[in-house]
Write an enzyme that holds these catalytic residues in place. Sequence first.
Site, short mmCIF file in Angstrom:
data_model
loop_
_atom_site.label_atom_id
_atom_site.label_comp_id
_atom_site.label_asym_id
_atom_site.label_seq_id
_atom_site.Cartn_x
_atom_site.Cartn_y
_atom_site.Cartn_z
CG ASP A 250 6.04 -46.87 1.68
OD1 ASP A 250 5.93 -47.36 0.87
OD2 ASP A 250 6.05 -47.54 2.90
CB VAL A 252 -0.54 -42.46 3.55
CG1 VAL A 252 0.88 -41.70 3.04
CG2 VAL A 252 -1.32 -42.66 2.35
CD GLU A 287 2.65 -47.65 -1.48
OE1 GLU A 287 2.58 -49.05 -2.02
OE2 GLU A 287 3.38 -47.33 -0.75
CG ASP A 312 -1.45 -50.22 -6.20
OD1 ASP A 312 -0.56 -49.72 -6.87
OD2 ASP A 312 -1.57 -50.64 -4.81
CG ASP A 313 -8.09 -50.06 -8.54
OD1 ASP A 313 -7.39 -50.79 -7.70
OD2 ASP A 313 -9.27 -49.99 -8.25
CB VAL A 314 -4.08 -47.60 -13.68
CG1 VAL A 314 -3.65 -47.61 -15.09
CG2 VAL A 314 -5.13 -46.68 -13.40
CB VAL A 384 8.95 -55.58 -10.66
CG1 VAL A 384 10.09 -56.54 -11.09
CG2 VAL A 384 8.22 -55.04 -11.96
CG ASN A 386 6.53 -56.88 -2.94
OD1 ASN A 386 7.35 -57.32 -2.11
ND2 ASN A 386 5.80 -55.76 -2.59
#
Length: 575
Positions: A250, A252, A287, A312-314, A384, A386
Amino acid sequence: MNRRFPVWAPQAAQVTLVVGQGRAELPLTRDENGWWALQQPWDGGPDLVDYGYLVDGKGPFADPRSLRQPRGVHELGREFDPARYAWGDDGWRGRDLTGAVIYELHVGTFTPEGTLDSAIRRLDHLVRLGVDAVELLPVNAFNGTHGWGYDGVLWYAVHEPYGGPEAYQRFVDACHARGLAVVQDVVYNHLGPSGNHLPDFGPYLGSGAANTWGDALNLDGPLSDEVRRYIIDNAVYWLRDMHADGLRLDAVHALRDARALHLLEELAARVDELAGELGRPLTLIAESDLNDPKLIRSRAAHGYGLDAQWDDDVHHAVHANVTGETVGYYADFGGLGALVKVFQRGWFHDGTWSSFRERHHGRPLDPDIPFRRLVAFAQDHDQVGNRAVGDRMSAQVGEGSLAAAAALVLLGPFTPMLFMGEEWGARTPWQFFTSHPEPELGEATARGRIAEFARMGWDPAVVPDPQDPATFARSHLDWSEPEREPHAGLLAFYTDLIALRRELPVDAPAREVDADEARGVFAFSRGPLRVTVALRPGPVGVPEHGGLVLAYGEVRAGAAGLHLDGPGAAIVRLE
């Protein structure tokens, strides 16, 4: 199982073991490294006993390495011997999880019962779906009955309401019996705000080092060698003793480590060594929001040597183009050009200006790093949960758009991950829920959520109270949904997409990536397939080539060829 009950407390003047039904108090002896233990193993009979420690008269506290907390994190722990379990997975040889289809789930809301044993009864659904691995949100012990799991304070103990460590072993065994790998989400960047007694034992936390969630771990200060060992031993515990196949690390980017040998590099080296010892592949997935290839660059090339990292960009490019939402951190991803870039270069922000961060962000992905080492998703627990009301993509768009997002993720060049219930377009939200026993902590958490959403432009008035039990109840999956339409049809499409993905070479890049912004059409080729995604209503031309293989949405044949009525997706085989 060590019945000398060793514990690290380097700055304590006295440590006393509290053990057994009668809570006998036995003095421990310190060695030169700050470890305290009985001089001779305790002879209290074969039964597993409760135990804890008094540290300079304070406590008793649970063992920082406690494997079971049957009455909660503030109480004594109980001995647990993982070797007593009769494993049935001798034939399991593991698998490389890069390129696999991963399914992320939260034990407490996956089933009505919210236990590991009840989750076993739903594993056949995942087998029929075709996924390769189950990724569990953190299961470590935390204060309270329910939560996401990221506020754990005893990292070795399985949260007792989930069933404890024996239930975890049964779950992993059941997964392996069905050909499913298990990835365990672990949190090494902070400890939870409630029930954390590790500082009573020693300098587990860094002096003045904090991150978004609390005090950071002491990874590079005085006496930090044992803190790092605590973390690495925990990783080994999940992989060796509990038979997990990989770890998701998580956030990092929140690890504070100024040493020349970064914790992640040290951890990756130990896990590689362990994989050789066990004779099966083990996978470390980070992550990170840094968009830094160093995480997955080989150690020989001066990287950390992790196997994969979240992208996350995808997600942002898929979400913004499927839903049309461009507030907050979605602002840079609103055009199809963002999708084109992530399909061609892996990241959107690779040294470019980030309007949300108000600075340049990221760096280019190394050209020799395959995209399967980037984990991509259209939905996950963070994206979702957050949101202000924890609404899934299914609350914002119809099934055709959901199918379009699925085709992008599952047939793209990345390692795809699904979030539980996504495969049938679940209508149940997944909200942020807590059960802090301390009212003031619950109130502070709620205030923090409201402040966080202000920057995204969401209405704080609609944010549910994390402490309200109804928030937790609403977040459970409804398993009657996939049995009826339109959910059943979407589930069938996901299943077919995953089966189709298996035809693709794992490292096949996306070729001939095209986008028509005006018509909302995105297309790419991979292996023998051409994928056309229609993001807006209206007919879209689909090349016939070798024939239609799969579609979601009506496909009509006309004089000019095939036409897909969007939103939806169509896949044809190339001649």
